[in-house]
Motif scaffolding. Structure first.
Motif, PDB file in Angstrom:
ATOM      1  N   THR A  60       1.040  -0.945  -0.195  1.00 17.74           N
ATOM      2  CA  THR A  60      -0.149   0.098  -0.255  1.00 17.74           C
ATOM      3  C   THR A  60       1.215   1.376   0.546  1.00 17.74           C
ATOM      4  O   THR A  60       1.093   1.562   0.678  1.00 17.74           O
ATOM      5  CB  THR A  60      -0.823  -0.363   0.971  1.00 17.74           C
ATOM      6  OG1 THR A  60      -0.271   0.322   2.413  1.00 17.74           O
ATOM      7  CG2 THR A  60      -1.608  -1.094   1.074  1.00 17.74           C
ATOM      8  N   GLY A  61       0.947   1.851  -0.874  1.00 13.94           N
ATOM      9  CA  GLY A  61       1.870   3.370  -0.814  1.00 13.94           C
ATOM     10  C   GLY A  61       3.014   2.911  -1.964  1.00 13.94           C
ATOM     11  O   GLY A  61       3.440   2.256  -2.205  1.00 13.94           O
ATOM     12  N   THR A  62       3.585   3.679  -2.094  1.00 12.68           N
ATOM     13  CA  THR A  62       4.622   3.835  -2.930  1.00 12.68           C
ATOM     14  C   THR A  62       5.399   5.604  -2.633  1.00 12.68           C
ATOM     15  O   THR A  62       4.884   6.257  -2.021  1.00 12.68           O
ATOM     16  CB  THR A  62       4.556   3.571  -4.557  1.00 12.68           C
ATOM     17  OG1 THR A  62       3.467   4.833  -5.043  1.00 12.68           O
ATOM     18  CG2 THR A  62       4.337   2.283  -5.092  1.00 12.68           C
ATOM     19  N   LYS A  63       6.520   5.745  -3.303  1.00 14.88           N
ATOM     20  CA  LYS A  63       7.509   6.895  -3.025  1.00 14.88           C
ATOM     21  C   LYS A  63       6.749   7.837  -3.514  1.00 14.88           C
ATOM     22  O   LYS A  63       5.771   8.016  -4.568  1.00 14.88           O
ATOM     23  CB  LYS A  63       9.195   6.373  -3.689  1.00 14.88           C
ATOM     24  CG  LYS A  63       9.878   5.492  -2.587  1.00 14.88           C
ATOM     25  CD  LYS A  63      11.521   5.274  -3.043  1.00 14.88           C
ATOM     26  CE  LYS A  63      11.947   4.899  -2.709  1.00 14.88           C
ATOM     27  NZ  LYS A  63      13.642   4.817  -3.239  1.00 14.88           N
ATOM     28  N   GLY A  64       7.195   9.118  -2.924  1.00 12.41           N
ATOM     29  CA  GLY A  64       6.832  10.498  -3.762  1.00 12.41           C
ATOM     30  C   GLY A  64       5.668  11.295  -2.865  1.00 12.41           C
ATOM     31  O   GLY A  64       5.376  10.518  -2.393  1.00 12.41           O
ATOM     32  N   GLY A  65       5.164  12.346  -3.200  1.00 12.36           N
ATOM     33  CA  GLY A  65       4.265  12.810  -2.690  1.00 12.36           C
ATOM     34  C   GLY A  65       2.483  12.754  -2.856  1.00 12.36           C
ATOM     35  O   GLY A  65       2.282  11.179  -3.801  1.00 12.36           O
ATOM     36  N   LEU A  66       2.140  13.421  -2.014  1.00 15.60           N
ATOM     37  CA  LEU A  66       0.349  12.861  -2.613  1.00 15.60           C
ATOM     38  C   LEU A  66      -0.145  12.390  -3.945  1.00 15.60           C
ATOM     39  O   LEU A  66      -1.005  12.408  -4.388  1.00 15.60           O
ATOM     40  CB  LEU A  66      -0.792  13.529  -2.084  1.00 15.60           C
ATOM     41  CG  LEU A  66      -2.008  13.191  -1.603  1.00 15.60           C
ATOM     42  CD1 LEU A  66      -2.090  11.948  -0.992  1.00 15.60           C
ATOM     43  CD2 LEU A  66      -2.699  14.760  -0.866  1.00 15.60           C
ATOM     44  N   SER A  68       1.773  12.665  -6.570  1.00 14.67           N
ATOM     45  CA  SER A  68       3.302  12.127  -7.655  1.00 14.67           C
ATOM     46  C   SER A  68       2.831  11.920  -8.922  1.00 14.67           C
ATOM     47  O   SER A  68       3.702  10.981  -9.459  1.00 14.67           O
ATOM     48  CB  SER A  68       4.037  12.467  -6.856  1.00 14.67           C
ATOM     49  OG  SER A  68       4.271  10.927  -6.399  1.00 14.67           O
ATOM     50  N   TRP A  69       1.652  10.758  -8.951  1.00 15.61           N
ATOM     51  CA  TRP A  69       0.898  10.161  -9.877  1.00 15.61           C
ATOM     52  C   TRP A  69       0.636  10.948 -10.984  1.00 15.61           C
ATOM     53  O   TRP A  69       0.985  10.003 -12.423  1.00 15.61           O
ATOM     54  CB  TRP A  69       0.142   8.712  -9.528  1.00 15.61           C
ATOM     55  CG  TRP A  69      -1.257   9.659  -9.740  1.00 15.61           C
ATOM     56  CD1 TRP A  69      -2.204   9.718 -11.138  1.00 15.61           C
ATOM     57  CD2 TRP A  69      -2.492  10.250  -8.583  1.00 15.61           C
ATOM     58  NE1 TRP A  69      -3.104  10.379 -10.224  1.00 15.61           N
ATOM     59  CE2 TRP A  69      -3.389  11.315  -8.846  1.00 15.61           C
ATOM     60  CE3 TRP A  69      -1.686  10.449  -6.795  1.00 15.61           C
ATOM     61  CZ2 TRP A  69      -4.359  11.069  -7.450  1.00 15.61           C
ATOM     62  CZ3 TRP A  69      -2.405  10.663  -6.242  1.00 15.61           C
ATOM     63  CH2 TRP A  69      -3.916  11.111  -6.586  1.00 15.61           C
ATOM     64  N   GLN A  72       3.795  10.235 -14.218  1.00 15.86           N
ATOM     65  CA  GLN A  72       3.809   8.932 -14.349  1.00 15.86           C
ATOM     66  C   GLN A  72       5.058   8.694 -15.821  1.00 15.86           C
ATOM     67  O   GLN A  72       4.798   9.529 -15.876  1.00 15.86           O
ATOM     68  CB  GLN A  72       2.412   8.365 -15.314  1.00 15.86           C
ATOM     69  CG  GLN A  72       2.160   6.902 -15.185  1.00 15.86           C
ATOM     70  CD  GLN A  72       1.930   6.297 -13.626  1.00 15.86           C
ATOM     71  OE1 GLN A  72       3.524   5.594 -13.095  1.00 15.86           O
ATOM     72  NE2 GLN A  72       0.965   5.975 -13.385  1.00 15.86           N
ATOM     73  N   SER A  73       5.871   8.042 -15.253  1.00 14.00           N
ATOM     74  CA  SER A  73       6.948   8.035 -16.210  1.00 14.00           C
ATOM     75  C   SER A  73       7.501   6.570 -15.901  1.00 14.00           C
ATOM     76  O   SER A  73       7.243   5.167 -14.699  1.00 14.00           O
ATOM     77  CB  SER A  73       8.016   8.967 -15.297  1.00 14.00           C
ATOM     78  OG  SER A  73       8.869   8.471 -14.119  1.00 14.00           O
TER      79      SER A  73
END
Lengths: 123, 200
Positions: A60-66, A68-69, A72-73
């Motif tokens: 549940t969750g990945t790096k970065g801010g709220l 930042s999806w 997408q890269s």
């Protein structure tokens, strides 16, 4: 030129930490699905081992801010997987005593890859 | 647990994750869907049902204050709700390398991020409540200018508005709203009745 011993297929399965082995014996390649394959020779049973590391959702969750999806890269290029990860023997040979639920099919050895100082040489 | 055993468990966990990518993604999507649906419903109720009914009739300055405070509360509460959803269900985004050590590092960082998101969510909730209560306080305490509303009847018409003057010549009433607002004089001779009312 040193010769690699033959694959010890009769070696009993044992979860042994071999320690740090020379990283020169391992190669890191890109896998077809975008992951990374680390291949080399198991320092315990001397079988050819290859482990594939894919990219994926870690939970549940990945790096970065709220938000930042939005940017997408593609997954960032894999870091030094050989030096970073702990490797496990995946020679694919069912060594005697291999548990049925073992995630890594091999002799059970684990190791880290690094620069091993040569005895008598400069560090 | 020794380091070697711990490393083995992390690696096994990372290996396991390779086979649970889709269920994991669906679970995350469900969490976000639930959070966003709840938020949308709440906002729709607040904006459509309550709307500006409480602000009507307030003095201009107090109305602006109440509007500003309520708007601030709205924004801060939405941010807090989104942060709470992010803390509970993670954030859809970039993938990581599914290796034991990479997963271990990510988990350590994610724990810090979730704690931070929760702290911010709690802060936003508190601030939002303070702003909302302040807005309500402004609405309740705003002094509405005294208006003496009356309904004046003549044989031909009725006039409703603020009583300005009443003397032997007649009754003067300020009627209408906004640009239409003007003084209407009803001569004493035409006056049939004059009664106080609470609203026109």
């Amino acid at each position: 030129m040193s010769q690699v011993p033959q694959h010890a297929t009769t070696l009993e399965y044992a979860e042994v930490d071999v320690g740090v082995v020379d990283r020169a014996g391992f190669v890191q390649q890109s896998a077809a699905g975008g992951g990374v394959v680390v291949a080399g020779v198991c320092p315990r049973c001397f079988g050819t081992t290859a482990t594939e590391y894919g990219f994926g959702l870690p939970g549940t969750g990945t790096k970065g801010g709220l938000f930042s999806w939005r940017r997408q890269s593609a997954p960032t290029p894999a870091p030094d997987v050989i030096g970073r990860e702990v490797h496990f023997c995946e020679c694919r040979h069912p060594h005697p005593g291999l548990p049925a639920d073992a995630p890594f099919v091999g002799c059970g050895a684990s190791w880290r890859a690094g620069v091993v100082p040569v005895a008598g040489g400069t560090p | 647990m020794s380091t070697a055993q711990s490393d083995r468990r992390w690696a096994a966990l990372a290996r396991e994750l390779e086979f649970s990518q889709l269920p994991e993604l669906r679970r995350q999507a469900e969490g976000w869907r639930t959070g966003l649906t709840g938020l949308s419903t709440l906002l729709a109720v607040l904006t459509v049902v309550k709307g500006q009914e409480q602000l009507v009739g307030l003095p201009e300055g107090a109305g602006r204050w109440a509007m500003g405070l309520a708007g601030g509360a709205f924004v801060v509460l939405v941010a807090g709700a989104l942060l709470a959803v992010r803390a509970a269900h993670g954030r859809p985004g970039q993938d990581i390398l599914l290796g034991g050590q990479a997963l271990k590092e990510w988990t350590g960082e994610e724990i810090k991020r979730v704690r931070r998101a929760l702290r911010w969510a709690a802060g936003c909730c508190l601030l939002g409540l303070v702003l909302a209560v302040s807005a309500t306080g402004v609405v309740w305490t705003a002094v509405e200018p005294a208006r003496h509303l009356v309904r004046v009847s003549t044989p031909s018409a009725e006039v409703c508005g603020e009583l300005v003057k009443a003397d032997g010549k007649g009754v003067v009433v300020r009627a209408g709203e906004g640009a239409e607002r003007r003084l209407r004089t009803v001569p004493q001779g035409q006056l049939v009745s004059l009664a106080p009312v609470t609203a026109c």
